[in-house]
Enzyme design. Structure first.
Site, PDB file in Angstrom:
ATOM      1  N   GLU A 155       0.526  -1.406  -0.021  1.00 11.28           N
ATOM      2  CA  GLU A 155       0.085  -0.135   0.300  1.00 11.28           C
ATOM      3  C   GLU A 155       0.866   1.328   0.055  1.00 11.28           C
ATOM      4  O   GLU A 155       0.475   2.314  -0.808  1.00 11.28           O
ATOM      5  CB  GLU A 155      -0.715   0.396   0.605  1.00 11.28           C
ATOM      6  CG  GLU A 155      -2.155  -1.094   1.384  1.00 11.28           C
ATOM      7  CD  GLU A 155      -2.703  -0.720   0.257  1.00 11.28           C
ATOM      8  OE1 GLU A 155      -3.156   0.372  -0.497  1.00 11.28           O
ATOM      9  OE2 GLU A 155      -3.659  -1.625  -0.643  1.00 11.28           O
ATOM     10  N   GLU A 193       8.216 -21.466   8.259  1.00 15.67           N
ATOM     11  CA  GLU A 193       8.637 -20.483   9.305  1.00 15.67           C
ATOM     12  C   GLU A 193       8.861 -21.776  10.110  1.00 15.67           C
ATOM     13  O   GLU A 193      10.096 -21.020  11.197  1.00 15.67           O
ATOM     14  CB  GLU A 193       7.319 -20.309   9.964  1.00 15.67           C
ATOM     15  CG  GLU A 193       6.233 -21.020  10.550  1.00 15.67           C
ATOM     16  CD  GLU A 193       5.268 -21.009  11.441  1.00 15.67           C
ATOM     17  OE1 GLU A 193       5.032 -21.574  12.071  1.00 15.67           O
ATOM     18  OE2 GLU A 193       4.273 -20.212  10.906  1.00 15.67           O
TER      19      GLU A 193
END
Length: 292
Positions: free
Chosen positions: A74, A105
């Site tokens: 954004e 992860e």
């Protein structure tokens, strides 16, 4: 931890479930409020980095990584930043945005590798995001970032967590147990999103990407944003819509330059030079101050 208020969740009506979730969500803003000094410190460090030619990196896995990707994506349309200046790295790569990459992860070495491959260096800021505060991938990434003399920030929802050990600033959000036990896309996700909003918004304001509360670095890439750019110029300078349109055209779509043109009355080249000397900060350009 298990949330005592939701122990009978599977026996509740839809209204009871969403009412409970709403009540729990009230705790999110309070958790963020408690860590505002740390958030502000991190935002200042990010602003200093970006102003000095550095970069901001978010790194995380699963929901935490996706939230980092969302916030980074954004920044170019909102603040006109180069996509290379605010980047997000997610365990498992781009595919992990839509499909869980199992095991990604769990490797601190993969986190270290991703930091190396991103070319993180002194002057950059790396924000490691892990709701649990113990994700090995993020721990490895922050350790590698610190070894490379980057500024490091940890963001978790588990106070006193393991990812803090390699952080210059630790942001610990005590949101409490989730309505669905362990589902960190809920309160933890909301709190994380709020903090990421603050980090980029505050740092971008500090480096002059916002004037007043106007989004003056907006990139007018579609009709909606082109209209927004005209409204911004009109509202900031007090000119009518048609004049704002002409100013933007003269400034080749640069909203900040269009504002400086109108407010200083200078020719295009001189107005652009004033804005450059002011480091892209409109207020300083209008007042004739040099960037510091």
């Amino acid at each position: 931890m298990r949330n005592a208020a939701s122990e009978q969740l599977d026996q509740m009506s839809a209204l009871e479930i969403v009412t409970l979730m709403n009540r729990e969500d009230h705790k999110v803003a309070q958790a963020v409020e408690r860590v505002l000094p740390e958030v502000a410190r991190a935002a200042e460090l990010i602003a200093q980095s970006l102003d000095g030619g550095g970069r901001l990196f978010y790194i995380g896995a699963g929901t935490s990584g996706r939230l980092g990707v969302l916030d980074a994506a954004e920044c170019p349309p909102t603040f006109g930043t180069d996509p290379a200046k605010v980047r997000a790295i997610i365990a498992g790569g781009a595919a992990a945005m839509t499909v869980a990459v199992e095991g990604a992860e769990d490797s601190p070495e993969l986190g270290q590798k991703d930091i190396r491959e991103a070319g993180v260096r002194a002057g950059d800021v790396v924000v490691g995001i892990a709701a649990s505060g113990r994700t090995p991938y993020v721990i490895g990434a922050l350790a590698e970032a610190r070894a490379r003399q980057a500024v490091t920030v940890s963001l978790s929802c588990n106070p006193g967590s393991a990812i803090n050990q390699n952080a210059d600033v630790s942001i610990d959000l005590a949101v409490g147990p989730e309505v669905v036990t362990g589902s960190t896309r809920l309160k933890a996700g909301s709190a994380t999103k709020m903090v990421l909003n603050m980090l980029t918004t505050a740092s971008m304001v500090r480096i002059g990407k916002v004037y007043g509360n106007w989004m003056v670095n907006v990139q007018a890439t579609n009709r909606k944003l082109r209209e927004r750019a005209k409204r911004i110029v009109s509202q900031v300078t007090g000119v009518d819509y048609q004049t704002a349109e002409k100013l933007i055209a003269e400034a080749q779509g640069d909203v900040k330059l269009a504002i400086v043109l109108q407010q200083t009355g200078l020719p295009l080249v001189e107005a652009a030079e004033k804005l450059r000397i002011a480091g892209g900060k409109i207020r300083q350009a209008i007042e004739g101050k040099q960037a510091t």
